[in-house]
Enzyme design. Sequence first.
Site, PDB file in Angstrom:
ATOM      1  N   LYS A  59      10.518 -18.864   5.997  1.00  0.00           N
ATOM      2  CA  LYS A  59      10.398 -19.399   7.260  1.00  0.00           C
ATOM      3  C   LYS A  59       8.872 -19.016   7.517  1.00  0.00           C
ATOM      4  CE  LYS A  59      10.395 -18.247  11.400  1.00  0.00           C
ATOM      5  NZ  LYS A  59       9.324 -19.006  11.976  1.00  0.00           N
ATOM      6  N   GLU A  96       7.506  -4.816   7.377  1.00  0.00           N
ATOM      7  CA  GLU A  96       6.018  -4.423   7.826  1.00  0.00           C
ATOM      8  C   GLU A  96       5.998  -4.755   9.231  1.00  0.00           C
ATOM      9  OE1 GLU A  96       2.666  -4.687   8.826  1.00  0.00           O
ATOM     10  OE2 GLU A  96       2.284  -6.259   7.506  1.00  0.00           O
ATOM     11  N   CYS A 113      -2.531  -6.480  11.868  1.00  0.00           N
ATOM     12  CA  CYS A 113      -1.799  -5.143  12.228  1.00  0.00           C
ATOM     13  C   CYS A 113      -2.644  -3.932  11.578  1.00  0.00           C
ATOM     14  CB  CYS A 113      -0.569  -5.328  11.685  1.00  0.00           C
ATOM     15  SG  CYS A 113      -0.417  -5.662   9.717  1.00  0.00           S
ATOM     16  N   GLU A 118      -0.545  -2.386  21.036  1.00  0.00           N
ATOM     17  CA  GLU A 118      -1.492  -3.040  19.891  1.00  0.00           C
ATOM     18  C   GLU A 118      -2.081  -4.238  20.494  1.00  0.00           C
ATOM     19  OE1 GLU A 118      -0.769  -4.356  15.279  1.00  0.00           O
ATOM     20  OE2 GLU A 118       0.916  -4.575  16.580  1.00  0.00           O
TER      21      GLU A 118
END
Length: 485
Positions: free
Chosen positions: A181, A257, A291, A388
């Site tokens: 996906k 992750e 990231c 973040e």
Amino acid sequence: MDVQPIIDKLNTGLFINGQWRDAEGGKTIDVFNPATGKVLTSIADGSGADAEEAIKVAGETQESWAATPPRERGEILRRAYEILISRTDEIAAVMTAEMGKPLAESKGEVAYGAEFFRWFAEEAVRIEGDFTVSADGKSRIIVSREPVGPSILITPWNFPLAMGTRKIGPAIAAGCTMVFKPAQLTPLTSFMLVDALVEAGLPAGVLNVVTSSSARRVVTPWMESGIARKVTFTGSTEVGKGLLEQAAQHVMKTSMELGGNAPFVVCEDADLEKAVDGAMKAKMRNIGEACTAANRFFVHRSVADEFSNRLAERMGAMKIGNGLDEGVEVGPLVEEKALNKVAELVDDAVQKGAKVVTGGEKIEGEGYFYRPTVLTDVPEDSEIRREEIFGPVAPITVFDTDEEAVALANETEFGLAGYLFSENLGRALKLTEQMQCGMIGLNTGLISNAGAPFGGVKQSGLGREGGRVGIEEFLEIKYVATPRV
């Protein structure tokens, strides 16, 4: 550059059992260009029934695919690598159109992403086992590694080619079938990746792709199918925890992750030219939407002013615009929600006392642009110290001792990437040992490499992608005991 003719020729349906087809009921979702806010095309909006069909096909194909010789699997990956490289310009243009990053960066991602296929093409024929005699000499111990089985791959929007190849490459090399996906925001690059694999000779049923406006609608049937034996996900820690809970119900193998909050530490003995160059790479790659992006800058008090000014000069001079235009260095953020989050984090820090050295504002007009920003005197209680950012903002805090720098770097539940700049090798290695990160760039701002293990510690995830260990995530160990006669 006019990318629309390329997009108009793409397959934009579901890919199941080697065939492109419409979603159940013919439902579609739009894909937008974040630089203009305009629709690029529409893609299939997969249903739960579509997802169930895809995982069924993956299950039925697993036995024959696992029996395919490793060399043959590797050669498919090698051919796919060459096809991707040959189509760099077209893939990069589509990637920029749907994601926003400058064209030069998209071309760099094609090279980086394709490298995972070349790497795992070579790893496919190096899956090892073992043969030993037991300590008492009475039996033989035979150890082999076999494909874990049908695998669920879920990728994010920010590196739409590399996130796919990093998961698909080792799965193919190991002999696992897949349901995939791609992210709703950036599916077009993934479709081009699938086309390359088909042209390279990947058999029908090995890779099955379902796009959807609802990840839950597709992924939940896969997780609950009892067919899937592995799930690999790149994305937020919150979503990753939910998938881990679901995986536990079927004791599935997992690779996660997840979020990052990377520290960027500049010691007083750092080469500031290297440090600023490293900061530009670690912060501004992918417009900060990575990231691994440097998120919290900790700079020794004695060099903080000079570092801040140099970095602000570099970031403030960057050309902003549509990533398809020549010379653009900073494209739009991927969507309005992302733009608003960055603006809110900066506004919160400024209201609490941070100083804007450059930037600090949205750019009015079409598209989701935020001016590259450097903040100093960032207070401890500001949200930008914990969240973040995922945008072109560098918040700088000073430190006085190595112990303080390590404490600041580690004051987060995340531990994906980190960066350290020091010209004293002994000191630098000591500090990297103390930093709680799965990956550290020492005097460099670029750490991603297909030949290196990618992953984090703490709440940044489980497992590793890439490197020699990457294929292990798609293998199970089998032990056979037999008497010595």
